[in-house]
Each structure stands twice: as structure tokens, then as C-alpha cells.
Design an enzyme around this catalytic site. Structure first.
Site, mmCIF file in Angstrom:
data_model
loop_
_atom_site.group_PDB
_atom_site.id
_atom_site.type_symbol
_atom_site.label_atom_id
_atom_site.label_comp_id
_atom_site.label_asym_id
_atom_site.label_seq_id
_atom_site.Cartn_x
_atom_site.Cartn_y
_atom_site.Cartn_z
ATOM 1 N N ASP A 56 0.559 -1.062 0.457
ATOM 2 C CA ASP A 56 0.020 -0.030 0.144
ATOM 3 C C ASP A 56 1.260 1.087 0.506
ATOM 4 O OD1 ASP A 56 -2.828 0.860 0.592
ATOM 5 O OD2 ASP A 56 -1.479 2.426 2.096
ATOM 6 N N TYR A 61 3.412 9.475 -0.030
ATOM 7 C CA TYR A 61 4.297 9.044 0.584
ATOM 8 C C TYR A 61 5.469 9.341 -0.474
ATOM 9 C CZ TYR A 61 0.337 7.032 2.669
ATOM 10 O OH TYR A 61 -0.711 6.512 3.436
ATOM 11 N N LYS A 86 -2.583 6.173 -4.123
ATOM 12 C CA LYS A 86 -3.510 7.354 -4.087
ATOM 13 C C LYS A 86 -3.143 8.495 -4.355
ATOM 14 C CE LYS A 86 -3.494 4.785 0.949
ATOM 15 N NZ LYS A 86 -2.295 4.310 0.602
ATOM 16 N N HIS A 115 -7.238 9.473 -1.737
ATOM 17 C CA HIS A 115 -6.790 9.335 -0.765
ATOM 18 C C HIS A 115 -7.171 10.274 0.546
ATOM 19 C CE1 HIS A 115 -2.216 9.027 1.270
ATOM 20 N NE2 HIS A 115 -3.526 9.004 2.105
#
Length: 281
Positions: A56, A61, A86, A115
Site C-alpha cells: 500500500d 508518501y 492514492k 486519499h
């Protein structure tokens, strides 16, 4: 009597695809200046080594590139690993998906999520329509959302659009979000649980007592609770020993009393330890 130890290793999504029941999260680079490569690649490789096949990630990120590198370095076939990313709530979904594909160096992404819900119904529906278009084009295989409350999901249903395959929300004994989970189950939306081990804050006497009873780590008890509730937990660690122990949750079961005691810890919204932006209008 403890319930059966048998828990299916995958979940069939309403899109027709199967998602591994257990996921490995890689949020290492979020909000940091340093290159997340130092943590992401070895962490993902270790996760692959002990059996994880569900990763994930997210654009926020900043480590999609490293996830792709880790997969290629592992020698595992692309089709044998499930990858999620996302789009940021304020992102351009078409550009974001193309950027994610380029960063991963993949031809498709298994699951792409919004997200978090941006403010405004029409903005949310525009984002969702863009994900569905990407799905038609084969860029993503399943489309989903994250941090969506019932009213956000109802907007999609009432607009006559395809409903999400997944809703990823914070879920752990102190923040069980039961109404959202119930809605998702009613409408065949799989529920992914982030922060399932409460970010290491596992010193509650009930959790510790149950862990001692089963000769397990508190984190393993929390993950088993998540699995027995039919959730898809997403765990995150850069520690090889912890990555391994977090995966060792299939050789025991919580009994009815254990589950009741953990269920009774629910504190509603006040039990959330993350941002949990489910009340956006």
C-alpha cells in the site's frame, strides 16, 4: 471455543479482482526531506521475503518509485503482487495516475484510491469519475476511496456511479467506525484498516492480558482481531523482526470473550490516533 483458524487469504472485490487479506504499508517518506529509498526498498524486500504480496503506497508518501524498484529487485512477477496507490485530495487524478504509473514503471495499478475526501460534493464526484475513466482505460484495475464516511459513499451511489471497491479507514479497537463498516458491508465495499496496531500504543491492560493468554505479541492480537472482523489490515514497519512477527497471525484465534473485550474498547472518534478526516463536508 475459538472460531476457526481458517481465514481466506484473499478478498473478492466487487470489481471482480482479488486483493490479499494482509497488506504492507510504506508511508516512510511522507513529510520527510530525506530520500525514502533507504527505508522503502529494504522494507518491501523483507516483506516479500516473509510472504507479503500486497503493498500500500500513495503519491503523498513519495516512494512509488522505490516500491517499483523493490519489486523488480525481488524477482517476483508483477502479476503476483497487489499494488495500491492514492491520488491526493487536491490532485489532478488523470495526471496523478499517469505519474504513479511512471514512478512505479508499471503498466497498471491494481487499486487506486482517493486519499481523503476533498471539500464539496461536486469536487468529490469529479475525482471519482476520473478514477472510473482510468479504470475503463485499463490504467487501474479497481477504484476505491480512503477516509470516506457514509455521506461521501452515498453521494456516489445516488449519482448512479459504480461504487468503490474499497474504503480504507482508520480501524482498531479504540476507533472501530462501526456505522461506516456496516454500510460498506451492506454495499459490498471491502474495508481496509490502517493504523491497525495503534502505531505501537499497545499497552492497554486488555490487549496485554489477551496477548499473554495466547503467548502472542500485542500487535499480533490486534491484527488477529482485525482479520476476524473481516477487515484487510495494513501494517507498516522497517524492522525485519517486526515485519515477520506481524505476519504470524494465522496460527491462533481469539475466542468469543477475547473479541468482546476488545470490541468494548471502542471510543468512537475520540479513539482515533490518525487524522481520520471522515467528517469533511
Amino acid at each position: 471455543m475459538a472460531e476457526t483458524l481458517t481465514i481466506e487469504s484473499t478478498v473478492k472485490l466487487n470489481s471482480g479482482y482479488e486483493i490479499p487479506r494482509f497488506g504492507f504499508g510504506v508511508a516512510y517518506g511522507y513529510g520527510k526531506v530525506e530520500d525514502p529509498l533507504e527505508l522503502t526498498v529494504p522494507g518491501v524486500l523483507e516483506a516479500f521475503k516473509v510472504g507479503y504480496r500486497h503493498i500500500d503506497s500513495a503519491q503523498l508518501y513519495r516512494n512509488e518509485r522505490e516500491v517499483g524498484q523493490a519489486l523488480r529487485k525481488s524477482g517476483i512477477k508483477r502479476e503476483d503482487v497487489y499494488i495500491t496507490s492514492k491520488v491526493p485530495e487536491d490532485g489532478d487524478p488523470t495526471a496523478s495516475i499517469d505519474a504513479s504509473l511512471a514512478a512505479f514503471q508499471f503498466e497498471y495499478i491494481d487499486l487506486y484510491l482517493i486519499h481523503s475526501p476533498p471539500p464539496g460534493k461536486e469536487t468529490r464526484l469529479k475525482l471519482w469519475r476520473a478514477l472510473l475513466e482510468a479504470k475503463k482505460l485499463g490504467k487501474i484495475r479497481s477504484a476505491g476511496v480512503s477516509n470516506y464516511n457514509i455521506h461521501h459513499l452515498e453521494e456516489i451511489r445516488e449519482a448512479g456511479l459504480e461504487i468503490p471497491s474499497v474504503n480504507q479507514i482508520e480501524l482498531q479497537p479504540f476507533c472501530q467506525q462501526k456505522p461506516i463498516v456496516e454500510y460498506c458491508r451492506k454495499h459490498d465495499i471491502a474495508v481496509e484498516a490502517y493504523c491497525p496496531i495503534i502505531r505501537g500504543k499497545m499497552d492497554d491492560p486488555v490487549i496485554v492480558d489477551i496477548a499473554k493468554k495466547h503467548n502472542k505479541e500485542p500487535a499480533q492480537v490486534l491484527l488477529r482481531w482485525s482479520l476476524q472482523h473481516g477487515l484487510i489490515p495494513l501494517v507498516r514497519s522497517s524492522n525485519p523482526a517486526r515485519i515477520l512477527s506481524n505476519s504470524q497471525v494465522y496460527d491462533f484465534a481469539l475466542d468469543e470473550d477475547d473479541m468482546k473485550r476488545l470490541d468494548a474498547l471502542d471510543c468512537g472518534d475520540e479513539g482515533a490516533i490518525s487524522w481520520n478526516p471522515i467528517h469533511v463536508q
